[in-house]
Design a protein around this motif. Structure first.
Motif, PDB file in Angstrom:
ATOM      1  N   UNK A 108     -56.541  41.530 -30.998  1.00 53.37           N
ATOM      2  CA  UNK A 108     -55.555  42.247 -30.260  1.00 53.37           C
ATOM      3  C   UNK A 108     -55.700  42.125 -28.856  1.00 53.37           C
ATOM      4  N   UNK A 109     -54.718  41.933 -28.160  1.00 55.73           N
ATOM      5  CA  UNK A 109     -54.397  41.644 -27.022  1.00 55.73           C
ATOM      6  C   UNK A 109     -54.580  42.903 -26.259  1.00 55.73           C
ATOM      7  N   UNK A 110     -55.163  42.934 -24.835  1.00 54.91           N
ATOM      8  CA  UNK A 110     -55.153  44.283 -23.953  1.00 54.91           C
ATOM      9  C   UNK A 110     -53.859  44.602 -23.681  1.00 54.91           C
ATOM     10  N   UNK A 111     -53.316  45.932 -23.396  1.00 56.87           N
ATOM     11  CA  UNK A 111     -52.253  46.164 -22.782  1.00 56.87           C
ATOM     12  C   UNK A 111     -51.797  45.479 -21.414  1.00 56.87           C
ATOM     13  N   UNK A 112     -53.015  45.153 -20.649  1.00 51.62           N
ATOM     14  CA  UNK A 112     -52.604  44.485 -19.401  1.00 51.62           C
ATOM     15  C   UNK A 112     -52.171  42.889 -19.731  1.00 51.62           C
ATOM     16  N   UNK A 113     -52.750  42.574 -20.625  1.00 56.84           N
ATOM     17  CA  UNK A 113     -52.469  41.039 -20.905  1.00 56.84           C
ATOM     18  C   UNK A 113     -51.024  41.070 -21.433  1.00 56.84           C
ATOM     19  N   UNK A 114     -50.673  41.960 -22.513  1.00 53.59           N
ATOM     20  CA  UNK A 114     -49.229  42.090 -23.018  1.00 53.59           C
ATOM     21  C   UNK A 114     -48.400  42.164 -21.867  1.00 53.59           C
ATOM     22  N   UNK A 115     -48.704  43.091 -20.988  1.00 54.05           N
ATOM     23  CA  UNK A 115     -47.672  43.363 -19.906  1.00 54.05           C
ATOM     24  C   UNK A 115     -47.546  42.234 -18.909  1.00 54.05           C
ATOM     25  N   UNK A 116     -48.552  41.433 -18.558  1.00 50.43           N
ATOM     26  CA  UNK A 116     -48.445  40.358 -17.836  1.00 50.43           C
ATOM     27  C   UNK A 116     -47.407  39.212 -18.493  1.00 50.43           C
ATOM     28  N   UNK A 117     -47.803  39.117 -19.733  1.00 50.71           N
ATOM     29  CA  UNK A 117     -46.920  37.961 -20.690  1.00 50.71           C
ATOM     30  C   UNK A 117     -45.650  38.384 -20.791  1.00 50.71           C
ATOM     31  N   UNK A 118     -45.490  39.706 -21.123  1.00 53.93           N
ATOM     32  CA  UNK A 118     -43.973  40.206 -21.044  1.00 53.93           C
ATOM     33  C   UNK A 118     -43.275  40.030 -19.870  1.00 53.93           C
ATOM     34  N   UNK A 119     -43.870  40.184 -18.792  1.00 53.58           N
ATOM     35  CA  UNK A 119     -43.613  39.742 -17.290  1.00 53.58           C
ATOM     36  C   UNK A 119     -43.251  38.287 -17.161  1.00 53.58           C
ATOM     37  N   UNK A 120     -43.865  37.503 -17.680  1.00 50.38           N
ATOM     38  CA  UNK A 120     -43.804  35.991 -17.642  1.00 50.38           C
ATOM     39  C   UNK A 120     -42.507  35.652 -18.275  1.00 50.38           C
ATOM     40  N   UNK A 121     -42.559  36.026 -19.680  1.00 53.45           N
ATOM     41  CA  UNK A 121     -41.337  35.696 -20.191  1.00 53.45           C
ATOM     42  C   UNK A 121     -40.137  36.199 -19.911  1.00 53.45           C
ATOM     43  N   UNK A 122     -40.102  37.394 -19.412  1.00 51.59           N
ATOM     44  CA  UNK A 122     -38.677  37.627 -18.694  1.00 51.59           C
ATOM     45  C   UNK A 122     -38.430  37.135 -17.388  1.00 51.59           C
ATOM     46  N   UNK A 123     -39.244  36.810 -16.598  1.00 48.75           N
ATOM     47  CA  UNK A 123     -39.128  35.982 -15.629  1.00 48.75           C
ATOM     48  C   UNK A 123     -38.787  34.660 -16.034  1.00 48.75           C
ATOM     49  N   UNK A 124     -39.197  34.098 -16.869  1.00 54.65           N
ATOM     50  CA  UNK A 124     -38.888  32.554 -17.088  1.00 54.65           C
ATOM     51  C   UNK A 124     -37.281  32.508 -17.852  1.00 54.65           C
ATOM     52  N   UNK A 125     -37.121  33.673 -18.587  1.00 54.33           N
ATOM     53  CA  UNK A 125     -35.802  33.904 -18.954  1.00 54.33           C
ATOM     54  C   UNK A 125     -34.977  33.674 -17.790  1.00 54.33           C
TER      55      UNK A 125
END
Length: 85
Positions: A1-18
């Motif tokens: 299971x990923x930590x909340x911090x990791x999920x938030x970081x990668x959610x932001x990366x996916x959104x920025x990439x999009x």
């Protein structure tokens, strides 16, 4: 299971990439081009990336946009599919 911090970081990366690619994932979902669970899957795929720092640098260097993600992007196929529409 990923930590909340990791999920938030990668959610932001996916959104920025999009955004850098000229895509709006929420709008794509509303138009039926993307399922909401696919956004979650994209974030989870991103968490498996070994280069999130390189991705952040790439995004900073392409703040004016790009027509394709970096070669190492785990969501390149998803973004390419959405960019065709």
């Amino acid at each position: 299971m990923q930590s909340d911090k990791t999920l938030k970081r990668h959610a932001a990366l996916v959104d920025r990439m999009a955004g850098t690619l000229g895509l709006d994932l929420e709008e794509s979902a509303l138009r039926g081009e993307l399922r909401v669970d696919e956004i979650g899957d994209a974030v989870l795929a991103c968490t498996g990336c070994e280069s999130p720092g390189a991705c952040e640098h790439w995004l900073d260097a392409h703040s004016d946009g790009s027509d394709q993600p970096p070669d190492y992007c785990r969501n390149a196929g998803l973004f390419a599919r959405l960019m065709v529409r």
